[in-house]
Design a protein around this motif. Structure first.
Motif, mmCIF file in Angstrom:
data_model
loop_
_atom_site.group_PDB
_atom_site.id
_atom_site.type_symbol
_atom_site.label_atom_id
_atom_site.label_comp_id
_atom_site.label_asym_id
_atom_site.label_seq_id
_atom_site.Cartn_x
_atom_site.Cartn_y
_atom_site.Cartn_z
ATOM 1 N N GLU A 186 46.844 -42.548 104.362
ATOM 2 C CA GLU A 186 45.873 -41.890 103.668
ATOM 3 C C GLU A 186 46.125 -41.588 102.182
ATOM 4 O O GLU A 186 45.307 -41.753 101.384
ATOM 5 N N ALA A 187 47.525 -41.069 101.844
ATOM 6 C CA ALA A 187 47.729 -41.034 100.730
ATOM 7 C C ALA A 187 48.027 -42.460 100.091
ATOM 8 O O ALA A 187 47.658 -42.636 98.612
ATOM 9 N N ARG A 188 48.368 -43.526 100.601
ATOM 10 C CA ARG A 188 48.528 -44.878 100.041
ATOM 11 C C ARG A 188 47.258 -45.282 99.823
ATOM 12 O O ARG A 188 47.012 -45.927 98.727
ATOM 13 N N ARG A 189 45.995 -44.924 100.638
ATOM 14 C CA ARG A 189 44.682 -45.431 100.137
ATOM 15 C C ARG A 189 44.117 -44.867 99.127
ATOM 16 O O ARG A 189 43.753 -45.692 97.923
ATOM 17 N N GLU A 190 44.532 -43.340 98.941
ATOM 18 C CA GLU A 190 43.907 -42.931 97.708
ATOM 19 C C GLU A 190 44.699 -43.440 96.426
ATOM 20 O O GLU A 190 44.111 -43.472 95.308
ATOM 21 N N ALA A 191 45.898 -43.549 96.480
ATOM 22 C CA ALA A 191 46.776 -44.225 95.518
ATOM 23 C C ALA A 191 46.140 -45.582 95.028
ATOM 24 O O ALA A 191 46.197 -45.750 93.854
ATOM 25 N N GLY A 192 45.893 -46.286 96.125
ATOM 26 C CA GLY A 192 45.383 -47.457 95.902
ATOM 27 C C GLY A 192 43.990 -47.584 95.109
ATOM 28 O O GLY A 192 43.705 -48.210 93.943
ATOM 29 N N CYS A 193 42.853 -46.636 95.412
ATOM 30 C CA CYS A 193 42.008 -46.492 94.681
ATOM 31 C C CYS A 193 42.195 -46.103 93.447
ATOM 32 O O CYS A 193 41.338 -46.283 92.343
ATOM 33 N N ALA A 194 42.994 -44.998 93.084
ATOM 34 C CA ALA A 194 43.310 -44.529 91.808
ATOM 35 C C ALA A 194 43.800 -45.505 91.141
ATOM 36 O O ALA A 194 43.375 -45.697 89.723
ATOM 37 N N ALA A 195 44.570 -46.787 91.656
ATOM 38 C CA ALA A 195 45.065 -47.706 90.791
ATOM 39 C C ALA A 195 43.910 -48.758 90.177
ATOM 40 O O ALA A 195 43.847 -49.340 89.276
ATOM 41 N N VAL A 196 42.926 -48.893 91.288
ATOM 42 C CA VAL A 196 41.908 -49.815 90.901
ATOM 43 C C VAL A 196 41.139 -49.155 89.817
ATOM 44 O O VAL A 196 40.675 -49.985 88.997
ATOM 45 N N LEU A 197 40.727 -48.051 89.974
ATOM 46 C CA LEU A 197 40.054 -47.290 88.862
ATOM 47 C C LEU A 197 40.602 -47.330 87.603
ATOM 48 O O LEU A 197 40.032 -47.659 86.486
ATOM 49 N N ALA A 198 41.981 -47.165 87.572
ATOM 50 C CA ALA A 198 42.666 -47.394 86.259
ATOM 51 C C ALA A 198 42.676 -48.650 85.590
ATOM 52 O O ALA A 198 42.430 -48.797 84.477
ATOM 53 N N ALA A 199 42.697 -49.872 86.640
ATOM 54 C CA ALA A 199 42.577 -51.154 86.048
ATOM 55 C C ALA A 199 41.154 -51.498 85.520
ATOM 56 O O ALA A 199 41.131 -51.903 84.439
ATOM 57 N N CYS A 200 40.196 -50.926 86.178
ATOM 58 C CA CYS A 200 38.792 -51.015 85.737
ATOM 59 C C CYS A 200 38.625 -50.197 84.330
ATOM 60 O O CYS A 200 37.856 -50.929 83.415
ATOM 61 N N ARG A 201 39.025 -49.015 84.185
ATOM 62 C CA ARG A 201 39.009 -48.303 82.877
ATOM 63 C C ARG A 201 39.767 -49.203 81.608
ATOM 64 O O ARG A 201 39.272 -49.304 80.649
ATOM 65 N N ALA A 202 40.843 -49.626 82.068
ATOM 66 C CA ALA A 202 41.652 -50.614 81.127
ATOM 67 C C ALA A 202 40.994 -51.648 80.832
ATOM 68 O O ALA A 202 40.756 -52.223 79.639
ATOM 69 N N ALA A 203 39.996 -52.346 81.539
ATOM 70 C CA ALA A 203 39.144 -53.656 81.224
ATOM 71 C C ALA A 203 37.838 -53.126 80.902
ATOM 72 O O ALA A 203 36.901 -54.044 80.676
ATOM 73 N N ASN A 204 37.502 -51.871 80.838
ATOM 74 C CA ASN A 204 36.088 -51.490 80.480
ATOM 75 C C ASN A 204 35.005 -52.050 81.343
ATOM 76 O O ASN A 204 34.052 -52.472 80.962
ATOM 77 N N LEU A 205 35.394 -52.025 82.670
ATOM 78 C CA LEU A 205 34.620 -52.486 83.623
ATOM 79 C C LEU A 205 34.356 -51.428 84.949
ATOM 80 O O LEU A 205 35.117 -50.531 85.083
ATOM 81 N N PRO A 206 33.051 -51.411 85.128
ATOM 82 C CA PRO A 206 32.530 -50.257 86.032
ATOM 83 C C PRO A 206 33.123 -50.344 87.471
ATOM 84 O O PRO A 206 33.195 -51.433 87.738
ATOM 85 N N CYS A 207 33.691 -49.324 87.958
ATOM 86 C CA CYS A 207 34.301 -49.123 89.153
ATOM 87 C C CYS A 207 33.481 -48.275 90.021
ATOM 88 O O CYS A 207 33.164 -47.368 89.650
ATOM 89 N N GLY A 208 33.161 -48.861 91.370
ATOM 90 C CA GLY A 208 32.510 -47.958 92.223
ATOM 91 C C GLY A 208 33.587 -47.962 93.495
ATOM 92 O O GLY A 208 34.575 -48.556 93.670
ATOM 93 N N ILE A 209 33.037 -47.039 94.519
ATOM 94 C CA ILE A 209 33.622 -46.881 95.706
ATOM 95 C C ILE A 209 32.694 -46.665 96.599
ATOM 96 O O ILE A 209 31.607 -45.777 96.341
ATOM 97 N N PHE A 210 33.133 -46.991 98.131
ATOM 98 C CA PHE A 210 32.202 -46.845 99.153
ATOM 99 C C PHE A 210 32.467 -45.252 99.624
ATOM 100 O O PHE A 210 33.428 -44.823 99.675
ATOM 101 N N THR A 211 31.427 -44.579 99.677
ATOM 102 C CA THR A 211 31.243 -43.095 100.230
ATOM 103 C C THR A 211 30.141 -42.986 101.252
ATOM 104 O O THR A 211 29.214 -43.943 101.421
ATOM 105 N N LEU A 212 30.555 -41.983 102.156
ATOM 106 C CA LEU A 212 29.671 -41.955 103.445
ATOM 107 C C LEU A 212 28.553 -40.761 103.320
ATOM 108 O O LEU A 212 27.632 -40.775 104.100
ATOM 109 N N THR A 213 28.776 -39.934 102.344
ATOM 110 C CA THR A 213 27.910 -38.765 101.971
ATOM 111 C C THR A 213 27.363 -38.479 100.729
ATOM 112 O O THR A 213 28.087 -39.098 99.785
ATOM 113 N N ALA A 214 26.355 -37.954 100.451
ATOM 114 C CA ALA A 214 25.904 -37.440 99.031
ATOM 115 C C ALA A 214 27.051 -36.489 98.357
ATOM 116 O O ALA A 214 27.241 -36.753 97.255
ATOM 117 N N ALA A 215 27.571 -35.640 99.207
ATOM 118 C CA ALA A 215 28.602 -34.737 98.650
ATOM 119 C C ALA A 215 29.776 -35.457 98.222
ATOM 120 O O ALA A 215 30.384 -35.304 97.057
#
Length: 253
Positions: A186-215
């Motif tokens: 779980e920690a590895r997955r969250e770290a992976g998500c953070a790494a992708v988000l950071a890469a997108c921010r550096a490239a000025n590219l929108p980053c999305g993520i799959f979520t299961l609920t509105a919350a």
């Protein structure tokens, strides 16, 4: 006339402008549900061909009926799968399981007409409504790829830098499977998500993520994700029926 891409549905330009998107994810394969979902004010709808029950006629009907921008998650990263999805008149494609910059570049090329890419021209909706009109609107088509594996995370910086790519969406389910068997997956997955988000921010590219609920979608939005899944048809229908049954049974208890 068969509807084309209205200018107010130009998803690519809206993504580039930094607009956050709450997605509605549809897998059951019902054009009627797509029409209902599109009438709720959904910012964009994802029609899931990879894991959903959609056939081609249902896809075409859903794209024609919904008033919201439509993204098609295709079955695979091939010119045939991507071209067939875009022939429906959809506003964009979402390509699963991309792990390298070369695979992302291939997805972009399959989504663009020559000379920018290698997409074939055709389709019942484009030809029925006038191919010239459709061709002129095709610049608004958005191309997104999904990072869903540890290898994709490792290559996130290179993927985010691919010219013509409009956004990345993290597939949290498959990413979790990719880290299964490691220490603290779980920690590895969250770290992976953070790494992708950071890469997108550096490239000025929108980053999305799959979520299961509105919350969960709201929480991820506050973390900086531009696209989140507000609802999916399976859970909405299941929870709606369950709530009705519980309400009916309450008096009998």
């Amino acid at each position: 006339m068969i509807p084309m891409l209205p200018t107010d549905r130009a998803l690519r330009d809206r993504l580039a402008g930094g607009e956050p998107f709450g997605l509605v994810w549809l897998a059951i394969g019902s054009a009627a549900i797509a029409e209902i979902a599109g009438g709720t004010g959904a910012q964009a709808i994802v029609i899931d061909l990879q894991h959903g029950l959609w056939d081609r006629l249902g896809l075409e009907a859903a794209v024609g009926l919904t008033r919201a921008p439509t993204l098609i998650r295709v079955e695979e990263n091939t010119p045939l799968a991507i071209g067939r999805a875009l022939d429906s008149g959809a506003d964009g494609v979402l390509v699963p399981l991309v792990e390298t910059a070369e695979e992302a570049a291939a997805a972009v090329a399959s989504s663009r007409f020559p000379p920018q890419g290698r997409r074939s021209g055709g389709g019942v909706r484009p030809l029925g409504g006038g191919f010239g009109t459709y061709l002129a609107a095709a610049h608004g088509i958005a191309v997104g790829v999904m990072i869903e594996t540890a290898r994709g995370v490792e290559n996130a910086t290179a993927i985010a830098a691919v010219p013509g790519l409009d956004f990345i969406l993290i597939g949290t389910g498959d990413l979790g499977l990719s880290y299964a068997g490691t220490d603290d997956p779980e920690a590895r997955r969250e770290a992976g998500c953070a790494a992708v988000l950071a890469a997108c921010r550096a490239a000025n590219l929108p980053c999305g993520i799959f979520t299961l609920t509105a919350a969960a979608a709201r929480a991820r939005r506050t973390e900086g994700y531009a696209l989140t899944v507000v609802a999916n048809d399976i859970d909405v229908i299941r929870t709606g029926f369950a709530a009705a049954i519980d309400a009916f049974a309450a008096d009998a208890r």
